[in-house]
Design a protein around this motif. Sequence first.
Motif, mmCIF file in Angstrom:
data_model
loop_
_atom_site.group_PDB
_atom_site.id
_atom_site.type_symbol
_atom_site.label_atom_id
_atom_site.label_comp_id
_atom_site.label_asym_id
_atom_site.label_seq_id
_atom_site.Cartn_x
_atom_site.Cartn_y
_atom_site.Cartn_z
ATOM 1 N N GLU A 89 4.529 -10.668 7.984
ATOM 2 C CA GLU A 89 4.213 -9.273 7.671
ATOM 3 C C GLU A 89 3.824 -9.105 6.212
ATOM 4 O O GLU A 89 3.067 -8.183 5.864
ATOM 5 C CB GLU A 89 5.417 -8.380 7.990
ATOM 6 C CG GLU A 89 5.767 -8.290 9.464
ATOM 7 C CD GLU A 89 4.748 -7.488 10.257
ATOM 8 O OE1 GLU A 89 3.921 -6.779 9.643
ATOM 9 O OE2 GLU A 89 4.770 -7.561 11.505
ATOM 10 N N ASN A 90 4.326 -9.971 5.332
ATOM 11 C CA ASN A 90 4.062 -9.849 3.896
ATOM 12 C C ASN A 90 3.027 -10.836 3.382
ATOM 13 O O ASN A 90 2.271 -10.531 2.457
ATOM 14 C CB ASN A 90 5.373 -10.039 3.120
ATOM 15 C CG ASN A 90 6.389 -8.964 3.430
ATOM 16 O OD1 ASN A 90 6.062 -7.786 3.398
ATOM 17 N ND2 ASN A 90 7.609 -9.369 3.757
ATOM 18 N N ASN A 91 2.996 -12.047 3.991
ATOM 19 C CA ASN A 91 2.074 -13.070 3.503
ATOM 20 C C ASN A 91 1.758 -14.036 4.637
ATOM 21 O O ASN A 91 2.574 -14.901 4.971
ATOM 22 C CB ASN A 91 2.688 -13.818 2.317
ATOM 23 C CG ASN A 91 1.679 -14.702 1.604
ATOM 24 O OD1 ASN A 91 0.929 -15.446 2.235
ATOM 25 N ND2 ASN A 91 1.646 -14.628 0.276
ATOM 26 N N ILE A 92 0.583 -13.881 5.218
ATOM 27 C CA ILE A 92 0.221 -14.663 6.401
ATOM 28 C C ILE A 92 0.144 -16.151 6.079
ATOM 29 O O ILE A 92 0.689 -16.987 6.813
ATOM 30 C CB ILE A 92 -1.120 -14.173 6.992
ATOM 31 C CG1 ILE A 92 -0.961 -12.750 7.533
ATOM 32 C CG2 ILE A 92 -1.590 -15.107 8.101
ATOM 33 C CD1 ILE A 92 -2.265 -12.123 8.018
ATOM 34 N N ASP A 93 -0.497 -16.502 4.984
ATOM 35 C CA ASP A 93 -0.659 -17.918 4.641
ATOM 36 C C ASP A 93 0.689 -18.594 4.432
ATOM 37 O O ASP A 93 0.911 -19.725 4.895
ATOM 38 C CB ASP A 93 -1.520 -18.067 3.381
ATOM 39 C CG ASP A 93 -2.988 -17.744 3.635
ATOM 40 O OD1 ASP A 93 -3.401 -17.772 4.813
ATOM 41 O OD2 ASP A 93 -3.705 -17.462 2.663
ATOM 42 N N THR A 94 1.589 -17.924 3.733
ATOM 43 C CA THR A 94 2.925 -18.491 3.517
ATOM 44 C C THR A 94 3.637 -18.689 4.844
ATOM 45 O O THR A 94 4.253 -19.735 5.085
ATOM 46 C CB THR A 94 3.763 -17.575 2.605
ATOM 47 O OG1 THR A 94 3.151 -17.504 1.316
ATOM 48 C CG2 THR A 94 5.183 -18.108 2.448
ATOM 49 N N ALA A 95 3.552 -17.702 5.721
ATOM 50 C CA ALA A 95 4.220 -17.791 7.023
ATOM 51 C C ALA A 95 3.686 -18.960 7.843
ATOM 52 O O ALA A 95 4.452 -19.700 8.472
ATOM 53 C CB ALA A 95 4.053 -16.485 7.788
#
Length: 337
Positions: A89-95
Amino acid sequence: MSICVMADIAGLELTFEDEKFLLQPEIAGLILFSRNYENPEQLKKLCLSIKKLRPELLIAVDQEGGRVQRFREGFLRLPAMRRLGEVYENNIDTALNQSFSLGWLMAAELIHHGVDISFAPVLDLDFGRSGVIGDRAFAEKPKQVLELSEAFISGMESAGMSATAKHFPGHGHVIADSHLELPTDSRSFETLEKNDLIPFKQLISANKLAAIMPAHVVYTDIDADFTAGFSRHWLQDILRHDMGFKGLIYSDDLSMEGAAASGRPSVRAQKAKDAGCNVLLICNKRDAAQEIVDTVRNKQWPLIDLQDMRAKPLLDDNLYESPDWFENLTICSSLFN
């Protein structure tokens, strides 16, 4: 259609009765539980003894993370998959990077100890209704579940483990726990197709799923007579024909109440086979397991082995000192807080 049985054992080591039971050729896999685990060294010894008895036997476990992690003490404590959805929800790449690394860590650690597969990932959508699914799901939205699960599977594959998706066509909208009772889902096929089925369809198209485990749920608008795992319409017409799935289809545990609604063990085995299941999974009831083995033998059903699902170890014995371990652990570090 070829078929086999996956069963279980009661303790921390093989007994004479276990060995006698597991030597039956109808049994191609063994699923382990928390009761079979004391510490990492004991698990390694158990898996070695199983492979010594039958090298071709597939060893499986549910090691999803969160509430469903059979090996805990001495193992990396994996977060529930919902944590990845929250990061998304906050950072797609990190997820997505964390999902890949978490899949790698889970798979590499199991393979290091002699386990071939975890029944993962869960592709169910979390609609906030199902207590048995809940935070086991990555997210509610199909796109998020698809992207996170695909990254997770890629991590598993990178470590040498095949993926088994569950619970087809989606368990997340029902309230009842199929381990205890028989749940129903009254939604239309069109609704399922626009939501729950999307991750399954896309991952099948991408050839990312080696196996699928169906739900013990009756979808009354599609097949009111059978749960998905006993439904020829779901498994043959929709999953095989329409969606083009060519991998293994596991039955879910045939000892569960959802399955018990379909009769005694031999009847459940016949119904699961007729529906299209390749692997008959039966746990916690040795008498029932033996009845299913006897059914396979007496009916002379062609046997399938699970060699294609065996782990393909890609690291040496120094897993916890390897650069890959440290790299993936670092990427996921915020998930363990």
